[in-house]
Design a protein around this motif. Sequence first.
Motif, PDB file in Angstrom:
ATOM      1  N   UNK A 199     -14.098   8.084  -8.842  1.00 23.59           N
ATOM      2  CA  UNK A 199     -14.954   6.903  -8.977  1.00 23.59           C
ATOM      3  C   UNK A 199     -14.125   5.635  -9.130  1.00 23.59           C
ATOM      4  N   UNK A 200     -13.008   5.720  -9.841  1.00 24.10           N
ATOM      5  CA  UNK A 200     -12.155   4.547 -10.028  1.00 24.10           C
ATOM      6  C   UNK A 200     -11.480   4.136  -8.720  1.00 24.10           C
ATOM      7  N   UNK A 201     -11.031   5.125  -7.949  1.00 23.65           N
ATOM      8  CA  UNK A 201     -10.420   4.814  -6.658  1.00 23.65           C
ATOM      9  C   UNK A 201     -11.436   4.190  -5.711  1.00 23.65           C
ATOM     10  N   UNK A 202     -12.619   4.755  -5.681  1.00 25.50           N
ATOM     11  CA  UNK A 202     -13.659   4.271  -4.777  1.00 25.50           C
ATOM     12  C   UNK A 202     -14.117   2.869  -5.150  1.00 25.50           C
ATOM     13  N   UNK A 203     -14.138   2.572  -6.442  1.00 25.47           N
ATOM     14  CA  UNK A 203     -14.585   1.260  -6.901  1.00 25.47           C
ATOM     15  C   UNK A 203     -13.587   0.161  -6.569  1.00 25.47           C
ATOM     16  N   UNK A 204     -12.304   0.516  -6.402  1.00 26.12           N
ATOM     17  CA  UNK A 204     -11.278  -0.494  -6.142  1.00 26.12           C
ATOM     18  C   UNK A 204     -10.410  -0.060  -4.947  1.00 26.12           C
ATOM     19  N   UNK A 205     -11.016   0.066  -3.761  1.00 27.93           N
ATOM     20  CA  UNK A 205     -10.251   0.584  -2.611  1.00 27.93           C
ATOM     21  C   UNK A 205      -9.156  -0.349  -2.132  1.00 27.93           C
ATOM     22  N   UNK A 258      -4.626   2.858  -3.602  1.00 23.44           N
ATOM     23  CA  UNK A 258      -5.884   3.570  -3.792  1.00 23.44           C
ATOM     24  C   UNK A 258      -6.456   4.125  -2.486  1.00 23.44           C
ATOM     25  N   UNK A 259      -6.438   3.331  -1.443  1.00 21.79           N
ATOM     26  CA  UNK A 259      -7.002   3.795  -0.172  1.00 21.79           C
ATOM     27  C   UNK A 259      -6.193   4.955   0.406  1.00 21.79           C
ATOM     28  N   UNK A 263       0.832  -1.209   0.000  1.00 23.93           N
ATOM     29  CA  UNK A 263       0.000   0.000   0.000  1.00 23.93           C
ATOM     30  C   UNK A 263       0.865   1.257   0.000  1.00 23.93           C
ATOM     31  N   UNK A 264       1.811   1.315   0.924  1.00 21.47           N
ATOM     32  CA  UNK A 264       2.611   2.534   1.075  1.00 21.47           C
ATOM     33  C   UNK A 264       3.570   2.729  -0.089  1.00 21.47           C
ATOM     34  N   UNK A 303      -5.601  10.941   1.322  1.00 21.95           N
ATOM     35  CA  UNK A 303      -4.981  12.238   1.015  1.00 21.95           C
ATOM     36  C   UNK A 303      -6.019  13.229   0.518  1.00 21.95           C
ATOM     37  N   UNK A 304      -6.874  12.796  -0.382  1.00 23.27           N
ATOM     38  CA  UNK A 304      -7.898  13.695  -0.915  1.00 23.27           C
ATOM     39  C   UNK A 304      -8.884  14.126   0.165  1.00 23.27           C
TER      40      UNK A 304
END
Length: 534
Positions: free
Chosen positions: A318-324, A329-330, A301-302, A335-336
Amino acid sequence: MTTHPGPAQPDHTPTSPVTIDLDPGSQPLAHAPAGLDPRHARAVPEAADPHAHPTTDFRTDLERLRFSPYFSRLSAVTQVIPQANVGPVIHNRLTHTIKVASVARTIAVGLQADTGQAGDILRALGGCDPIVVQAAASAHDLGHPPFGHLGERVLDRVARERLGLPEGFEGNAQTFRILTELDTHGAAQPGLNLTSAVRAAVLKYPWTRLEWRDNFTELPPHERPHGVGEVTPTGAHKFSVYGLHAREVATVRAAYPAIGPWQQTVECQVMDIADDIAYSIHDLDDFYRAGVLQQASVSAELRTWLRDQTLLARTPLADLTARPRDPGNSLELLRRRIVSRDAWIANDDAFRAAVERVNEELVDDLLAVPFDGGIATERSLSAFIRSWLDRFQRSIVVDPAPQVRSGHVRLERQAWHDVIVLKFVHTRFVLDNPDLATAQRGQAHLMEVLVLGLEEWLTDRNDVGRAPRRLIESAEATTESYRHLRADSPELLSGPTDDESIQRRGRGRAVIDYVASLTDAQAISMAGLIRGVG
């Protein structure tokens, strides 16, 4: 940008944050005489020794808390990982509380001893007494129910959806309820009859849930205090006050006229920071010992985020949220989120530095050698905790005019980001671990069965007399409290307020109080007995 109107902040100089040097050798400043300080006031006046030191009142509070059965029960309440699953070294709510009190005291001693500009700011805000801070830290988790935050979520949902309690349940609000009504000190009055200073210092979220649902929904998230979150039909996400105690909170906070309506007292801020520090560092002790944190998954992850930061920053939400669960991605979603909510302090360079530090010191150093119970791994763990603890305790600043989502006492920017990333590791790789889902689902079902079974018992006219005496008496007393609230402050109630609804509220709140006061083992045992399988 619009903001909700409130009292003006006190005019301090300087107007920029001041870093505090936490020198344990410094001497604390003198206190004002107890008779002149409203922070020493109790709900019911008590005889005082005129020759006693002013801090005696606060030390009395600390002793009352530590002798409380609610404090003792924390030794059998889950912190994050259930005690039975991994052996005797795992933290529980009591060991966590003790460490929060230790960290908080260190910070408070340094703040109180400051004789410069920061000290002037703090004195104008009401001061920072180390004993008050220790008392608040000792009390801060009293309201946590069995099974930690999982139990809290279940009690909140069942209270709102099944028991007719619009305010639901919140561990912080339950803490204040315990201190002021449910616990006992002598036979004269309910509660521990603590000073205003200590009662104010436990109010991490000094508002009710429903006031945010009903009055401030026009404010965007970045203009709401930390803890309110997304205001939904249920109200604020976090709150420290049930409507039953709103008037007492107003009285307590009147002892701090320089503190704004949504701000914690200085002593509460210190306790809150210490809680964050202990949670982000000391819980890693448990995760490392239990083998819950796997180096490969945390590293993926890091490192992926560090390598692909630019690409991830351009990836549609939407792409990040769909594949957390895709590596990186998480962390990008985190960060956002902080940039959106906390632009007053969020900084991409500081965020990256925090990820790099956690990756180097946690992943590459600590997790590289699995814990085996040997001296070498014990020393590595101890060195890791001490290094981070010292860094955080050196990173305290005093802000004379804090942003609404911050406080007068806070961590400086880099340390703030470090805590955010450490807490992310907790959430992503422990709390959201699918391997824990089966046990958590069973615990959630158990809590719901217990609450509904007790509520059904109180409505069984043929058998109610055999229900636990404390539960029966609590239902009667709480119903009477709701009747008084309806007569004196009906605006603090939401939903129907006819006699039958008030009786249902009293009964439901009493059931929630009863279940929330159990240990993990007591909850398991009682649920089994109610279902006839114990």
